[in-house]
Design a protein around this motif. Structure first.
Motif, PDB file in Angstrom:
ATOM      1  N   SER A  34      46.087  43.912  35.683  1.00  0.00           N
ATOM      2  CA  SER A  34      46.211  42.474  35.569  1.00  0.00           C
ATOM      3  C   SER A  34      46.170  42.096  36.908  1.00  0.00           C
ATOM      4  O   SER A  34      46.929  42.361  37.905  1.00  0.00           O
ATOM      5  CB  SER A  34      47.434  41.915  34.833  1.00  0.00           C
ATOM      6  OG  SER A  34      47.263  42.348  33.688  1.00  0.00           O
ATOM      7  N   CYS A  35      45.385  40.811  37.067  1.00  0.00           N
ATOM      8  CA  CYS A  35      44.674  40.525  38.464  1.00  0.00           C
ATOM      9  C   CYS A  35      44.149  39.247  38.490  1.00  0.00           C
ATOM     10  O   CYS A  35      43.667  38.736  37.411  1.00  0.00           O
ATOM     11  CB  CYS A  35      43.724  41.630  39.127  1.00  0.00           C
ATOM     12  SG  CYS A  35      43.550  41.296  40.911  1.00  0.00           S
ATOM     13  N   GLU A  56      46.807  30.690  40.572  1.00  0.00           N
ATOM     14  CA  GLU A  56      47.552  31.403  41.252  1.00  0.00           C
ATOM     15  C   GLU A  56      47.883  30.988  42.483  1.00  0.00           C
ATOM     16  O   GLU A  56      48.988  31.311  43.210  1.00  0.00           O
ATOM     17  CB  GLU A  56      46.802  32.883  41.597  1.00  0.00           C
ATOM     18  CG  GLU A  56      46.623  33.814  40.127  1.00  0.00           C
ATOM     19  CD  GLU A  56      45.393  33.286  39.280  1.00  0.00           C
ATOM     20  OE1 GLU A  56      44.876  32.496  39.580  1.00  0.00           O
ATOM     21  OE2 GLU A  56      45.708  33.901  38.082  1.00  0.00           O
ATOM     22  N   ARG A 113      45.104  37.871  34.763  1.00  0.00           N
ATOM     23  CA  ARG A 113      46.451  37.745  34.712  1.00  0.00           C
ATOM     24  C   ARG A 113      46.725  36.177  33.978  1.00  0.00           C
ATOM     25  O   ARG A 113      47.647  36.090  33.271  1.00  0.00           O
ATOM     26  CB  ARG A 113      47.021  37.531  36.172  1.00  0.00           C
ATOM     27  CG  ARG A 113      48.418  37.548  36.212  1.00  0.00           C
ATOM     28  CD  ARG A 113      48.828  37.545  37.556  1.00  0.00           C
ATOM     29  NE  ARG A 113      48.647  38.459  38.497  1.00  0.00           N
ATOM     30  CZ  ARG A 113      49.293  39.654  38.369  1.00  0.00           C
ATOM     31  NH1 ARG A 113      49.979  40.100  37.525  1.00  0.00           N
ATOM     32  NH2 ARG A 113      48.856  40.695  39.290  1.00  0.00           N
TER      33      ARG A 113
END
Length: 280
Positions: free
Chosen positions: A208-209, A106, A187
């Motif tokens: 979603s994370c 991320e 995610r």
């Protein structure tokens, strides 16, 4: 050395709430380093397992190790990058788990969903945990204290500022409903087994994370369940485990057994876990 410096160098008792604030301060300092490097240029390379590592991972771990050595001198620190380089320390009855930058994918992908994770493990169970997301200024902290209390908190904090625990907001897991669950899932790492489990549940909403922020959603009552049925490492889970536990929830193996920690023989790998909100 001045009296102030003596106090700063003295280890805090393990059950002292001030220790949680000190760990939060360390995470905030690491967050400032991460954001600076993110702005200057990430500098990504890949480890032997093909997972990405950046200059921010390495710099954040360096500052965390220095801070933790000052806060809890002599307590072993099991940190992701040191372990990957063969420099991991040996766990003891009490040890620290550190992920200096959880959610590197991320981070590389310019998402704000990456965190600094710090957990204190005592007698095989995470007793204190801090999760800090510097890009979005979100801090979670929680643990069990010598008084017998277990408390969890959240706060909005810019990277590098003092943690100021007097203004933290208490949070609690919500009771898990009989139907219409809110689930949170990865995610970037949603594996087939986890997808199958989610499909078998009565899910009203799925979030979603990235990174350990998913534990925060369970701890603050925004989600009821967070399953991860693929392999992670102890430093990915320890801080969130302590947080959810302090907020009235639990983190267990899928078969309901306790999640073990300090497993050097397994290279600190956790095959699967499920985080739950408050259960009756």
């Amino acid at each position: 050395m001045t009296d102030q410096n003596l106090a700063a160098a003295s280890p805090l008792p393990l059950g002292d709430p001030a220790l949680l604030a000190a760990l939060a301060d360390a995470a905030l300092k690491a967050g400032a380093v991460i954001l600076r490097i993110r702005k200057e240029g990430i500098g990504t390379r890949y480890k032997a397992d093909e997972s990405p590592v950046t200059a921010a991972d390495l710099a954040a771990e360096e500052i965390l190790r220095a801070e933790l050595a000052r806060i809890l001198p002599g307590v072993p620190v099991i940190a992701e990058e040191a372990v990957s380089q063969g420099r991991g320390e040996t766990p003891a009855e009490t040890f620290l788990l550190v992920d200096p930058l959880d959610g590197t994918r991320e981070f590389v992908g310019a998402s704000g969903e990456f965190t600094v994770n710090i957990a204190l493990v005592t007698a095989g169970t995470p007793s204190l945990g801090v999760i800090y997301a510097p890009a979005v200024g979100k801090l979670y902290a929680g643990g069990s204290f010598a008084s017998g209390e277990a408390r969890a908190f959240r706060a909005a904090r810019a990277a590098g500022v003092p943690s100021a625990p007097e203004s933290w907001e208490p949070i609690r897991c919500r009771p898990i409903p009989d139907h219409g669950l809110v689930a949170v899932a990865s995610r970037s790492h949603l594996d087939p087994d986890t997808q199958e489990l989610l499909a078998s549940l009565d899910i009203a909403e799925r979030i979603s994370c990235g990174s350990a922020l998913k534990f925060g959603l369970v701890a603050e009552g925004r989600a009821d369940i967070y399953p991860r049925l693929s392999t992670v490492c102890e430093w990915d889970v320890g801080a969130g485990h302590a947080l959810v536990r302090a907020a009235g929830g639990s983190v267990r193996r899928p078969d309901g057994n306790p999640l073990p920690y300090g497993r050097t023989e397994a290279e600190y790998r956790v095959p699967a876990f499920i985080a739950y909100g408050a259960q009756g």
